[in-house]
Design an enzyme around this catalytic site. Structure first.
Site, PDB file in Angstrom:
ATOM      1  N   ASP A 533       0.865  -1.178   0.000  1.00 37.14           N
ATOM      2  CA  ASP A 533       0.000   0.000   0.000  1.00 37.14           C
ATOM      3  C   ASP A 533       0.907   1.235   0.000  1.00 37.14           C
ATOM      4  O   ASP A 533       2.128   1.114   0.167  1.00 37.14           O
ATOM      5  CB  ASP A 533      -0.865  -0.043   1.273  1.00 37.14           C
ATOM      6  CG  ASP A 533      -2.037   0.907   1.204  1.00 37.14           C
ATOM      7  OD1 ASP A 533      -2.177   1.633   0.204  1.00 37.14           O
ATOM      8  OD2 ASP A 533      -2.825   0.922   2.177  1.00 37.14           O
ATOM      9  N   ASP A 608      -8.855   3.873  -1.657  1.00 37.52           N
ATOM     10  CA  ASP A 608      -9.717   4.195  -0.518  1.00 37.52           C
ATOM     11  C   ASP A 608     -11.027   4.810  -0.970  1.00 37.52           C
ATOM     12  O   ASP A 608     -11.232   6.017  -0.918  1.00 37.52           O
ATOM     13  CB  ASP A 608      -8.973   5.134   0.430  1.00 37.52           C
ATOM     14  CG  ASP A 608      -7.700   4.479   0.955  1.00 37.52           C
ATOM     15  OD1 ASP A 608      -7.593   3.242   0.837  1.00 37.52           O
ATOM     16  OD2 ASP A 608      -6.832   5.184   1.472  1.00 37.52           O
TER      17      ASP A 608
END
Lengths: 934, 533
Positions: A533, A608
């Site tokens: 990430d 996200d």
């Protein structure tokens, strides 16, 4: 995983409070507009039709492999070198660089899988205005016009594509800074000139190329100053696509499948960024960048691959945009229509122009062409195609065990449970929190006992802490990215002050890969996989939440290669997972940032997102766009990352996600728990059913990924890919195909009572996979829906294998038998495939250990024939049942084996739906057999 | 495995009855209770009655019955279930998808008969452990239940005491209410003459003040006359009066002759007697010469005050005094302009109590004072009675609240009321005050966080007293208000055994108390109820 949370100390908290208070939308002010990115502003200010570039035909050199030609900018006399290659597979490559740059300009390495093989070019004719070249054996011609410089690719009498037809080629050559830094009055002077230039603007602005403009040698955005030691280095080129009204690709944007024109608005931006709470339907940059655009018309599909890893902006304009349907009709009727045309323009901050023109002509061809350049989708372990359960964060070992237990209790299958950043000791990746995860190996063994797996996050920001082995090794080996002053670059991220390893350095990558060895990564086991990430890279206190462009990677600035950093992180991680098994096991690595070529290393998710209906809808165009440019293994956080979904939204998201390639539920730290059984028995049952549908279909998913890996064809496909003539499909992004044979129109509206699905293909038929009802193609079909509905249709003419015995994980289903769903075309024909291997190693590739068979139904005979005679694999799976949709009732069904043995099969015929079910053929899935209906 | 014949794999169930072992044959995965539906050599009818199939299709690894009943021993049906006998432990049903999936689910290993998984028969061990734990539990339950009886007894006693107390308080209250009423009457009676006497006194004082004021006015008039009468001819003439521009009736800056004549009632000059009527019309403006120069405009200081002060102050400053004693002050200004001599101009009002001090009211006479004292005493008595009533009322309310709490069917939870229980973890001290609140305090400094206030009993319908719910605690960033679920389990001691935060800002607390201990079945029952014979 998130952009920002609270636990970052008071300063960030304060920042956060400002940032998130009031609205959920992105804070646009944190990210540059074209106007704020000075090279984009400069380039965009250029007017078309004034190209200063001229081809110096006398410099032409034509070899077997390429053509070279010098271009001159008549304004400043700087010469460029054009290299032109005809590549095998109907592609043309155009490279433009400075003839004699002050120092080398960056050319992106490691993206092309090889030096693309060339085909000879031949000169057909030449005069003082230009020349004509033959592009390979086709009737394709390349016309080089000298003044102004321009390239046209023709096929027959049609222009397929033109370069610099609008004269927007612009190449900011490297130069020595003239306004000396020592001049204290420089700033003032500059202001004066600015004021002066404003007054005289438009007069002869382009003539004086050496003019110093604001932002050429330094640029400030918010509190960050970019020192730009190399000055202006941007490049730009325009392309015209006659006959084209639809262009696609250039992910990642949270926007529609069909790209919009950018006239009067912002260009599409490609710059890998960690965007907090991103907004939908706009061209803002997101986590990844793939500079590949596809154009499509009923006549032809083409692709443009702009191989540049610097910040890039893409403008799109169209002469038909904005015309009403009536206007277009009128044009058509009156015959006065100008040819529709789309013009695109690429602008990058540095590097060179290196563009691959993929000439199609079919979508399949373009996918194959792009795959021949950058490789295909990594073939994932089968389990990675199953369901993933994630949350920021599963608190501790007990929590993991309880969630695992919960799935069994509620009889919902899952394969992977994920651990986010809180699992590590103080966000020191490769370690475990000693209190929450004191016995990671035991935990992993517990999962292994259930034949399940785990993913733990490993981000590329490394906590600056001398007692942390990873950090001290990277520092002592000099593997960190440097700041402009030569020290280790440091930025703020989850662990606090962090260093960023230079993944562009092959030595660094090799070292990083070695850290995944079982004896290096303590607490790891075979069933632990990895998630990268924040690899844009995300730097909380950096400009636009990323790295300073003047940070240094060896000989290059971060500016030159920003967009490829994330690819390298995933590359090194995947390599680590391969190496730890001695090259035996296939890796599984999820990444948030990506670039062209990232498909070779694993899966990608859309970052996200939020628990909102529009975010559910956007998952379709976002993954379709990625699929068009090579990344098939795409998914979105099921349920939405930020905020808390209503049970209805959660259920609909599971139903949609079950039919998208990467199927993972994820949630923000601050949201209430949302494991599938927390919303009452009805919703639990609905989610269970959606997940079970996914598991039953795993054989088909696996086969699609095998195909994607072999050929580069996308798994999740836009309808126009399979129906390229059907203009009704060109903008469709509320439904999609899986392979050719399944059409999915998920319910993405709140409170939906029905959906209207478009079933393409005149003369074709489609079967509802749940009811087996037959529908004609070429129509809009209204389908009433309830909460349990997932509208999915199987194409008449296809055969899809399923494993209907759904178990608690995909590994548990390994030896289970297959059920074949044979959907007959109106001509009573069907065809499909069956691919089987061990599901997790490279043996399919290295030892040819796989089964690949053609299943075909014709003349009332269904047969299984080997498609890969050189391969070898034995399976315990057998054919349990054959369901033939659109069948008529036979009097007798005979199973014939190659050794001549025959037996009668029992069958069941449902006359109302014309479904014939053959009971228990019982043959092994890996052998030849024939079933004859009489 | 593809062609493995799985026809009728019969399981041998070891059954204990009266100490003798009997083998009962039945298809794999069928519980004893359903054995009669699976009769060998007879066609099998799906248990839902949907169809009948030859018996050799039972457990043949192909799902024929929609209800899955033909495949109790294979994974062929998606909705089937498999029965493990688990001799020595508890029999169990598992979903048929867990048959031969390589994972040992039944402790007797019977679910993995063809997967290659090596399972150990752990039933005896599990049975032993379970018996031990049941025994232990039974012990705890027994003791706990005894404690609970005690708690119930105490609660009952406590409840009765409280009831008695409440009744007492209520009768006290009644007495007090009467007393309050009586004292109110006494007070009112005493206050009537007090009021009259006070008014009388005040009026006398007012009259006296008026006299003094008039005398002062007269003296001032005389002074003014003398001042004005510049030529000391015993008359104030127009010309003489004109030297006082402040008297200008239209305030246009000039005091004309006509205006002056008007002030003098039309006359050219007035004598002392006639001046009286002139005085009454000019005295409001007249400035004694000793204080009249410079004749600065009155507004200036005010403006300065506004400019210098902050907006806030200047806006509110004058009003602060308005209404309070403005009238009085003005009166006194009228009375005693001289007193103003060295004061700030009247527009800049400073609190001035000097005149009050100088001209304070004389003390009450003895009679009035007597009446006041008497009334005061009546008031005090009344107030005290009222306070006593309020106190009793509060006590009644809190008693009623306590009695009103749902302390369980037999008030067994009453003992938790107004108690608090703490648990220390590595980071925090958690504190549960039943029927009140839950909180969390960092061990090393930092303020307490409210994890929820008493909400309600929140157990399942058949056992609502198993769970307490506390909500509306401190809010979370982007999240809900904190809340805590407290799970009660039977234990001899009353103690918080664990806390966790399974979901953000949603806490879970485990709490043992004898109050939830159920009457234990006899040990025999407990064991036999769980083991198939």
């Amino acid at each position: 995983m998130a952009a920002f949370i609270v636990r970052m100390g008071p300063v960030l908290m304060l920042w956060l409070a400002v940032c998130v208070s009031g609205s959920w939308a992105v804070d646009r002010g944190n990210f540059k507009t074209c106007d704020q990115s000075t090279f984009c502003k400069r380039q965009r200010a250029l007017k078309p039709g004034q190209s200063p570039y001229r081809a110096l035909l006398e410099t032409l050199e034509l070899t077997n492999t390429k053509l070279t030609l010098q271009l001159i900018n008549d304004n400043n006399k700087v010469r460029l070198l054009l290299e032109l290659y005809r590549l095998q597979g109907n592609m043309t490559r155009v490279k433009i660089n400075e003839l004699k740059p002050l120092k080398p300009r960056f050319e992106v390495p490691d993206v092309l899988i090889n030096d693309p093989p060339t085909e000879p070019l031949s000169l057909l004719s030449q005069d003082e205005n230009g020349m004509v070249l033959s592009l390979g054996a086709d009737s394709q011609r390349l016309i080089v016009s000298a003044k102004p410089f321009r390239l046209d690719i023709m096929e027959g009498r049609e222009v397929l594509l033109s370069l610099n037809s609008r004269g927007l080629l612009a190449f900011e050559h490297l130069r020595i800074r003239k306004d000396t830094l020592a001049d204290p009055e420089g700033a003032e002077k500059k202001e004066e000139t600015d004021a002066a230039s404003e007054q005289t603007e438009g007069e002869e602005a382009t003539k004086e190329d050496e003019k110093v403009e604001d932002g050429m040698w330094e640029e400030t955005f918010k509190s960050h100053t970019d020192s730009k030691p190399n000055g202006p280095t941007s490049i730009s080129l325009d392309f015209s696509l006659p006959g084209v009204e639809h262009v696609y690709g250039i992910p990642e944007h949270a926007d529609t499948l069909k790209l919009k024109t950018t006239d009067g608005g912002e260009p599409y931006r490609l710059y890998n960024l960690d965007v907090f709470q991103y907004e939908l339907f706009n061209p803002m940059a997101l986590y990844g960048a793939i500079p590949v655009m596809l154009s499509h018309s009923p006549q032809r599909t083409m692709g443009l691959f702009w191989l540049n890893a610097a910040e890039t902006w893409v403008d799109i304009s169209s002469n038909t945009a904005g015309k009403t349907v009536f206007g277009q009709m009128l044009d058509y009727v009156q015959g006065s229509s100008e040819t529709p045309q789309t013009d695109v323009r690429w602008i990058s901050e540095s590097g060179i122009i290196d563009v691959f023109i993929m000439l199609g002509p079919t979508p399949t061809d373009v996918f194959a062409q792009y795959a021949s350049l950058t490789g295909t989708q990594a073939f994932p372990p089968l389990a990675a195609l199953a369901y993933h359960q994630c949350r920021w964060n599963y608190n501790d070992q007990e929590d993991v065990a309880a969630v695992d237990q919960g799935f069994d209790q509620h009889d919902i299958p899952y394969d992977f449970i994920w651990l986010d950043i809180e699992h590590a000791d103080g966000k020191r990746y490769f370690t475990w929190d000693p209190h929450k995860f004191p016995q990671p190996k035991e935990m992993l063994q517990g999962l292994e006992d259930k034949r399940r797996k785990m993913v733990a996050i490993v981000d590329p920001h490394i906590k600056v802490d001398n007692s942390y082995k990873i950090h001290s090794e990277i520092r002592s080996r000099g593997f960190y990215i440097k700041n402009k002053d030569g020290g280790d670059y440091e930025g703020w991220c989850w662990p606090g002050n962090s260093g960023y390893p230079d993944f562009t350095n092959p030595e660094m990558r090799a070292w990083w890969a070695s850290m995944f060895a079982y004896d290096q990564y303590e607490g790891s086991r075979e069933n632990l996989y990895t998630w990268n990430d924040m690899n844009e890279p995300s730097v909380f206190n950096g400009p636009e939440v990323t790295m300073h462009k003047d940070a240094v990677h060896g000989n290059w600035e971060h500016r030159d290669l920003h967009n490829i950093y994330g690819l390298y992180v995933q590359m090194a991680t995947a390599e680590g997972l391969i190496q730890r098994s001695g090259g035996v096991e296939r890796p599984f690595v999820l990444t948030r940032a990506f670039f062209a070529g990232s498909q070779r290393y694993g899966a990608v998710w859309t970052g996200d997102n939020a628990a909102e209906w529009d975010h559910l809808k956007i998952t379709i165009p976002m993954c379709l766009s990625l699929g068009l440019v090579g990344v098939s293994f795409c998914g979105a956080d099921v349920g939405g990352f930020f905020k808390s979904p209503s049970p209805e939204l959660l259920v609909r998201w599971y139903q949609t996600g079950a039919y998208q390639p990467f199927f993972r539920a994820h949630a923000h730290l601050d949201t209430p728990r949302r494991e599938p059984w927390l919303f009452g028995p009805e919703n639990t049952a609905l989610i269970r059913e959606a997940v079970r549908q996914r598991y039953a279909l795993l054989p088909y998913w696996y086969q699609l990924f095998y195909h994607a890996h072999r050929t580069g064809q996308p798994v999740m496909r836009a309808l126009w890919v399979e129906y390229p003539q059907d203009t009704a499909t060109f903008s469709m992004d509320d439904q999609f195909l899986l392979g050719r044979d399944l059409l999915v129109h998920p319910v993405t509206e709140e409170g939906a009572r029905g959906v209207t699905a478009y079933l393409p293909g005149n003369g074709e038929v489609w079967f509802d996979v749940h009811t087996f009802q037959k529908h004609n193609g070429g129509q809009n079909l209204y389908i009433p829906v309830t909460m349990s509905s997932i509208p999915v249709f199987q194409r008449g003419g296809s055969i899809i294998p399923r494993k209907v015995r759904v178990r608690r994980s995909s590994s548990c289903m390994e030896h289970d038998p297959y059920t074949l769903y044979v959907a007959l075309s109106p001509k009573r024909f069907a065809q499909g495939e069956l691919y089987i291997d061990d599901g997790h190693t490279f043996s399919y590739e290295k030892q040819k250990e796989f089964i690949y068979r053609r299943l075909a139904f014709a003349n009332n005979t269904l047969s299984s024939r080997n498609l890969a005679p050189g391969s070898q694999f034995t399976t315990l799976s057998w054919i349990e049942k054959i369901v033939i949709l659109g069948a008529s009732k036979p009097s007798k069904v005979t199973l014939k084996m190659p050794d001549g043995k025959e037996s009668q099969l029992e069958f069941d015929f449902d006359a109302s739906m014309s479904v014939l079910t053959l009971r228990k053929p019982g043959v092994n899935a890996g052998v030849d057999w024939t079933v004859v209906l009489q | 495995m593809s062609l493995v014949k799985l026809l009728l794999l019969m399981s041998l169930a070891l059954v204990m009855r009266a100490g003798a072992a009997v083998e009962i044959q039945r298809p794999r995965g069928v519980p004893l209770s359903k054995r009669q539906f699976y009769e060998e050599e007879k066609p099998f009818t799906c248990l839902d009655g949907s169809r009948t199939i030859p018996f050799d299709r039972v457990n043949d690894d192909y799902c024929d019955c929609k209800d899955g009943s033909d495949e109790p021993g294979t994974a062929a049906c998606p909705n089937g279930s498999f029965h493990c006998t688990n001799a020595g432990f508890r029999p169990a049903f598992i979903p048929s998808s867990r048959i031969n999936d390589g994972i040992c689910d039944c402790c007797d290993t019977t679910d993995e008969y063809n997967s290659g998984a090596t399972c150990q028969n752990t039933c005896r061990e599990l049975g032993r452990k379970e018996r031990e734990s049941l025994q232990k539990m039974a012990e705890v339950t027994r003791e706990g239940f005894m404690l609970k009886q005690q708690l119930i007894h105490e609660a009952k006693k406590g409840q009765e005491e409280k009831q008695v107390k409440l009744t007492e308080f209520q009768s006290t209250k009644k007495g007090l209410e009467e007393k309050v009423e009586a004292l109110r009457t006494v007070k009112e009676i005493a206050e009537e003459p007090e009021k009259e006497a006070k008014e009388r006194h005040l009026k006398a004082w007012e009259e006296q003040k008026e006299l003094i004021r008039m005398e002062k006015d007269k003296a001032r008039m005389a002074e003014a006359f003398l001042e004005l009468d510049d030529d000391a001819d015993g008359y104030v003439s127009v010309a003489e009066l004109q030297s006082h521009p402040e008297l200008d009736p239209d305030s246009d800056g000039s005091l004309t002759e006509t205006e002056t004549q008007g002030l003098l009632g039309g006359a050219d000059k007035v004598d002392t007697t006639a001046f009286e009527s002139v005085w009454s019309s000019i005295k409001g403006k007249y400035l004694l010469e000793s204080q009249s120069d410079p004749p600065a405009p009155v507004e200036t200081p005010q403006e300065e005050a506004r400019d210098l002060g902050s907006d806030h102050d200047s806006d509110h400053y004058p009003e602060d005094y308005a209404g309070e004693d403005e009238d009085e002050e003005e009166d006194e200004e009228d009375d005693d302009p001289e007193e103003e001599e060295d004061k700030a101009p009247p527009t800049v009002r400073t609190p001035e109590k000097k005149e009050d001090d100088e001209m304070s009211m004389p003390p009450y006479d003895a009679e009035t004072q007597g009446l006041v004292d008497a009334a005061q005493k009546a008031r005090d008595d009344f107030d005290e009675a009222e306070r006593a009533l309020r106190e009793v009322d509060d006590q009644i309310k809190s008693l009623e609240k306590e009695i009103g709490f749902d302390f369980g069917p037999s008030a067994e939870f009453a003992y938790l009321y107004s108690q608090c229980y703490e648990l220390s973890t590595s980071e925090y001290v958690y504190r549960l005050c039943p029927f009140n609140r839950v909180s969390q305090k960092p061990k090393f400094g930092g303020s307490e966080t409210n994890l929820g206030l008493w909400g309600q009993w929140a157990g399942p319908e058949d056992n609502i007293y198993a769970v307490m719910k506390y909500d509306h605690g401190t809010g979370c960033w982007q999240g809900p208000n904190r809340s805590t679920t407290v799970k009660l389990t039977c234990g001899k001691e009353t103690v918080v055994t664990s806390t966790s935060e399974p979901s953000r800002c949603e806490y879970l607390m485990e709490f043992t108390t004898p109050a939830v201990c159920q009457e234990p079945p006899s040990l025999e029952e407990a064991l036999h109820g769980h083991t198939e014979l």
